[in-house]
Design a protein around this motif. Structure first.
Motif, PDB file in Angstrom:
ATOM      1  N   HIS A  13     118.330 129.629 -11.141  1.00 47.81           N
ATOM      2  CA  HIS A  13     118.772 129.447 -12.209  1.00 47.81           C
ATOM      3  C   HIS A  13     117.911 130.571 -13.023  1.00 47.81           C
ATOM      4  CE1 HIS A  13     119.159 128.299 -16.380  1.00 47.81           C
ATOM      5  NE2 HIS A  13     120.192 127.675 -16.080  1.00 47.81           N
ATOM      6  N   HIS A  46     116.669 131.129 -16.033  1.00 52.43           N
ATOM      7  CA  HIS A  46     115.350 130.503 -16.410  1.00 52.43           C
ATOM      8  C   HIS A  46     114.070 130.636 -15.498  1.00 52.43           C
ATOM      9  CE1 HIS A  46     117.580 129.431 -20.060  1.00 52.43           C
ATOM     10  NE2 HIS A  46     116.662 129.938 -20.692  1.00 52.43           N
ATOM     11  N   ASP A  47     114.377 130.111 -14.402  1.00 52.52           N
ATOM     12  CA  ASP A  47     113.264 130.150 -13.315  1.00 52.52           C
ATOM     13  C   ASP A  47     112.999 131.462 -12.831  1.00 52.52           C
ATOM     14  OD1 ASP A  47     113.102 127.369 -13.223  1.00 52.52           O
ATOM     15  OD2 ASP A  47     115.143 127.184 -12.016  1.00 52.52           O
ATOM     16  N   THR A  54     111.011 132.913 -15.549  1.00 49.75           N
ATOM     17  CA  THR A  54     109.546 132.482 -15.536  1.00 49.75           C
ATOM     18  C   THR A  54     108.700 133.055 -14.440  1.00 49.75           C
ATOM     19  OG1 THR A  54     110.142 130.385 -16.419  1.00 49.75           O
ATOM     20  CG2 THR A  54     108.298 130.412 -15.278  1.00 49.75           C
ATOM     21  N   VAL A  55     109.289 133.375 -13.229  1.00 51.25           N
ATOM     22  CA  VAL A  55     108.392 133.876 -12.178  1.00 51.25           C
ATOM     23  C   VAL A  55     108.228 135.560 -12.548  1.00 51.25           C
ATOM     24  CG1 VAL A  55     108.687 134.794  -9.818  1.00 51.25           C
ATOM     25  CG2 VAL A  55     109.636 132.304 -10.592  1.00 51.25           C
ATOM     26  N   SER A  64     107.795 136.488 -15.690  1.00 55.83           N
ATOM     27  CA  SER A  64     106.735 136.853 -16.852  1.00 55.83           C
ATOM     28  C   SER A  64     105.479 136.661 -16.000  1.00 55.83           C
ATOM     29  CB  SER A  64     107.186 135.453 -17.425  1.00 55.83           C
ATOM     30  OG  SER A  64     105.972 135.269 -18.062  1.00 55.83           O
ATOM     31  N   ALA A  65     105.298 135.984 -14.775  1.00 56.97           N
ATOM     32  CA  ALA A  65     103.702 135.878 -14.240  1.00 56.97           C
ATOM     33  C   ALA A  65     103.547 137.526 -13.782  1.00 56.97           C
ATOM     34  CB  ALA A  65     103.637 135.043 -13.089  1.00 56.97           C
ATOM     35  N   GLY A 112     119.507 133.239 -20.206  1.00 52.14           N
ATOM     36  CA  GLY A 112     120.454 132.444 -21.091  1.00 52.14           C
ATOM     37  C   GLY A 112     121.676 132.729 -21.349  1.00 52.14           C
ATOM     38  N   HIS A 113     122.288 132.235 -22.394  1.00 53.62           N
ATOM     39  CA  HIS A 113     123.655 132.860 -22.535  1.00 53.62           C
ATOM     40  C   HIS A 113     123.575 133.980 -23.525  1.00 53.62           C
ATOM     41  CE1 HIS A 113     123.128 130.562 -26.426  1.00 53.62           C
ATOM     42  NE2 HIS A 113     122.913 129.521 -25.645  1.00 53.62           N
ATOM     43  N   ASN A 150     127.334 129.897 -16.492  1.00 50.59           N
ATOM     44  CA  ASN A 150     126.724 129.418 -17.369  1.00 50.59           C
ATOM     45  C   ASN A 150     125.758 130.290 -18.272  1.00 50.59           C
ATOM     46  OD1 ASN A 150     127.622 126.943 -18.330  1.00 50.59           O
ATOM     47  ND2 ASN A 150     126.304 125.874 -16.555  1.00 50.59           N
ATOM     48  N   GLN A 205     109.211 131.911  -4.216  1.00 47.87           N
ATOM     49  CA  GLN A 205     108.459 131.125  -5.258  1.00 47.87           C
ATOM     50  C   GLN A 205     109.443 129.633  -5.536  1.00 47.87           C
ATOM     51  OE1 GLN A 205     105.424 132.113  -6.898  1.00 47.87           O
ATOM     52  NE2 GLN A 205     105.397 129.779  -7.154  1.00 47.87           N
ATOM     53  N   LEU A 206     110.685 129.853  -5.320  1.00 51.05           N
ATOM     54  CA  LEU A 206     111.555 128.448  -5.509  1.00 51.05           C
ATOM     55  C   LEU A 206     111.751 127.727  -4.412  1.00 51.05           C
ATOM     56  CD1 LEU A 206     112.878 127.523  -8.422  1.00 51.05           C
ATOM     57  CD2 LEU A 206     111.749 129.960  -8.719  1.00 51.05           C
ATOM     58  N   GLY A 207     110.947 128.326  -3.228  1.00 52.45           N
ATOM     59  CA  GLY A 207     111.125 127.580  -2.080  1.00 52.45           C
ATOM     60  C   GLY A 207     112.273 128.038  -1.255  1.00 52.45           C
ATOM     61  N   LEU A 241     102.095 130.128 -11.377  1.00 54.35           N
ATOM     62  CA  LEU A 241     103.474 129.755 -10.954  1.00 54.35           C
ATOM     63  C   LEU A 241     103.534 128.532 -10.001  1.00 54.35           C
ATOM     64  CD1 LEU A 241     105.303 133.345 -10.453  1.00 54.35           C
ATOM     65  CD2 LEU A 241     105.708 131.509 -12.289  1.00 54.35           C
ATOM     66  N   TYR A 277     106.139 125.615  -9.892  1.00 61.40           N
ATOM     67  CA  TYR A 277     107.068 125.600  -9.065  1.00 61.40           C
ATOM     68  C   TYR A 277     106.397 124.864  -7.950  1.00 61.40           C
ATOM     69  CZ  TYR A 277     110.026 128.276 -12.110  1.00 61.40           C
ATOM     70  OH  TYR A 277     110.856 128.459 -12.929  1.00 61.40           O
ATOM     71  N   THR A 293     110.524 122.111  -6.598  1.00 58.94           N
ATOM     72  CA  THR A 293     111.547 122.937  -5.982  1.00 58.94           C
ATOM     73  C   THR A 293     112.568 122.207  -5.141  1.00 58.94           C
ATOM     74  OG1 THR A 293     110.071 123.691  -3.868  1.00 58.94           O
ATOM     75  CG2 THR A 293     110.147 125.140  -6.194  1.00 58.94           C
ATOM     76  N   ARG A 338     116.929 120.816  -5.655  1.00 61.20           N
ATOM     77  CA  ARG A 338     117.953 121.047  -4.977  1.00 61.20           C
ATOM     78  C   ARG A 338     118.561 119.714  -4.244  1.00 61.20           C
ATOM     79  NH1 ARG A 338     115.124 125.664  -4.033  1.00 61.20           N
ATOM     80  NH2 ARG A 338     114.075 124.819  -2.167  1.00 61.20           N
TER      81      ARG A 338
END
Lengths: 408, 146
Positions: A341, A343-344, A347-348, A350-351, A359-360, A373, A402-404, B3, B7, B12, B16
């Motif tokens: 997504h 936003h995620d 965020t990543v 941004s680090a 966003g939209h 979306n 980072q999001l696995g 982070l 996360y 995470t 899902r």
């Protein structure tokens, strides 16, 4: 001019946190301000602070002069007459002004307002509300699969009952340009007024009101190195003269009696209440900054970075890019990291101090049309460099893990 | 901002998870929740037996935080009474706002404690509370009916 030289004009871009400088890729939301703009605002409060157009003492005269200089600067910047430049709070307010004055006076039941699917909500909602209030029809010009609004689409939809044709000059999401010439010609043919949202174009290219041939033009100071809280509406003189006021209150009057009033001449008629002369001072400085750098240089630098960004991002298998690549685009690149997504992603990023919007983008109907979306958007200005693009790409490569998620 | 504190594996993986993400056959309550600033959206479905949440599911589209939070919330509220669910929602919102810090209370949130770090990221708070906020709205409708 070197990248470092341009960057050094903008104090926030030089500010280190944890030893790293920001990569600012959100200029379509608001640009950074050069030191001279910040100085001009602060200098107003230090030296000229008084309410413009009120007092007769020297400071008040100075405040008036600063405020009105911004108007003449703006006028010469876009090839207009100063009395046809109305200062508002932002481009949204400029467009609302037209909707609630010209629109309310002239739109009738069964009439048509035509806009494009690319509009920012600021050039969509005022028309949607106006049409609902008047029983008029709001019609969208859609892009074909090559992201073009064809002549045929325009000829079919801009019918003889079309009273208003409102369109963005450059899309804040896709960075592509509307077919301005065809649209203004067609509007003239059917007798509709044209309202052009230049908020996303004027930071990147010369806008000249005579060349554009529109009836109203709106933009915001803060997207072109100027301060927040100052917008511009330019209108064709006859239209501004005949329209009723929008907001009413202080300074916009000629004479007030108990039961009625007459209005001040242009442009004061549309500027009710105390205005922001400090912002005006900052805007004058922003305009002279652009003139000093020059649109040629701005365009050349931005195109080099934009093209480089497209080339690098296309090479990242984890990134999905949106929009066409065979036509000229300005400022913005929409994208997503696959299965993540926006936003995620933001965020990543941004680090690593990489600033992108997610966003939209205040363009929900466009995103929906694109089958999305939301998405990320990297947007560029004169101060961005290829090194910024490299840092964006480096950071994007970290997002999925980072999001696995594994590699794609 | 770290982070890895946001996360986490809990978040995470839950983001899902398909466990509670489906369209229910005949839910007693359906409530849509949106986060207009970023377009996160969920549709929460509850099957009530009296005042007990017998089953719950959601469908949605949004960031990892909003989707994981909704999934974990459903883990927590399934089988609970509407009153207990409302109380948990109060604790969760309190934790995010930083008002609830007592260990005993936080323990009741089980995996949902993973969102505690979000309180330091104002722009993501709305994502974390979207599911819970939608639950509150859904239950408001229920208590009005009863």
């Amino acid at each position: 001019m070197t990248d470092e030289k341009i960057r050094s004009y903008f104090p926030q871009l030089m500010s280190e946190r944890g030893g790293i400088r920001p990569v600012y890729l959100d200029s379509a939301a608001t640009s950074q301000r050069p030191e001279e703009v910040i100085d001009a605002i602060s200098s107003f409060y230090r030296n000229n602070n008084a309410n413009p157009h009120r007092g007769t003492y020297t400071e008040a005269e100075d405040a008036t002069a600063v405020y009105e200089k911004a108007r003449t600067d703006t006028a010469s910047f876009i090839g207009a007459d100063a009395c046809d430049i109305i200062f508002t709070r932002n481009a949204s307010e400029s467009i609302n002004l037209v909707a609630y004055t010209w629109g309310m006076e002239n739109l009738r039941e069964g009439d048509r307002v035509v806009i494009t699917i690319m509009e920012h909500h600021s050039n969509l909602l005022p028309w949607q509300r106006l049409c609902r209030a008047k029983g008029a029809e709001l019609v969208y010009l859609y892009m074909n699969e090559d992201f073009e609004i064809t002549d045929r689409e325009i000829d079919e939809k801009v019918t003889s009952n079309t009273k208003i044709l409102a369109f963005t000059h450059v899309s804040n999401v896709l960075g592509i340009m509307s077919p301005v010439k065809k649209l203004t010609e067609k509007a003239r043919e059917v007798g509709a007024v044209t309202v052009v949202d230049c908020a996303q174009s004027i930071p990147h290219m010369k806008v000249d009101v005579k060349e554009m041939g529109a009836d109203f033009i709106a933009f915001s100071a803060h997207k072109m190195f100027g301060p927040f809280g100052l917008g511009v509406l330019w209108g064709r003189n006859e239209l501004l003269e005949e329209m009723p006021p929008f907001l009413s209150g202080g300074e916009m009057i000629e004479y007030v009696r108990e039961q009625d009033a007459t209005w001040a001449p242009l442009p004061a008629k549309y500027e009710a209440g105390t205005q922001d002369p400090a912002a005006a001072a900052g805007f004058s400085a922003a305009l002279s900054f652009i003139q000093r750098i020059g649109y040629d240089e701005i365009g050349k630098r931005e195109k080099a970075v934009y093209d480089y960004a497209v080339e690098r991002l296309k090479d990242l298998s984890c990134v999905e890019l949106y929009g066409p690549f065979d036509i000229e685009r300005y400022g913005a690149i929409p994208f997503n990291v696959k299965d993540v997504h926006p936003h995620d992603t933001a965020t990543v990023l941004s680090a690593d101090r990489v600033c992108v919007r997610a966003g939209h983008h205040c363009a929900q109907p466009l995103l929906k049309r694109m089958g999305l979306n939301s998405c990320c958007r990297a947007s560029f200005s004169v101060y961005n460099s290829k090194e910024d693009v490299d840092r964006l790409c480096e950071s994007l490569l970290k997002v999925r893990s980072q999001l696995g998620l594994g590699d794609v | 901002m770290e982070l890895d504190e946001i996360y986490t594996q809990v978040i995470t993986e839950n983001s899902r998870s398909k466990e509670h993400r489906y369209q229910m056959q005949a839910p007693s309550v359906v409530k849509e929740g949106v986060n207009p600033s970023c377009g996160d959206e969920i549709t929460l479905q509850l099957e009530l037996d009296g005042n007990v949440i017998k089953d719950a599911a959601f469908i949605g589209d949004g960031c990892a935080i909003s989707q994981a939070s909704a999934n974990i919330m459903i883990d927590l509220i399934k089988g609970k009474t509407t009153e207990e669910a409302k109380r948990l929602s109060g604790i969760f919102t309190g934790m995010i706002k930083g008002d609830v810090t007592g260990e005993d209370e936080l323990d009741e949130l089980e995996d949902a404690q993973a969102f505690q770090g979000i309180s330091h990221m104002p722009s993501r708070v709305k994502c974390a509370v979207l599911g819970w906020h939608t639950l509150d709205e859904a239950l408001k409708g229920v208590s009005e009916q009863q």
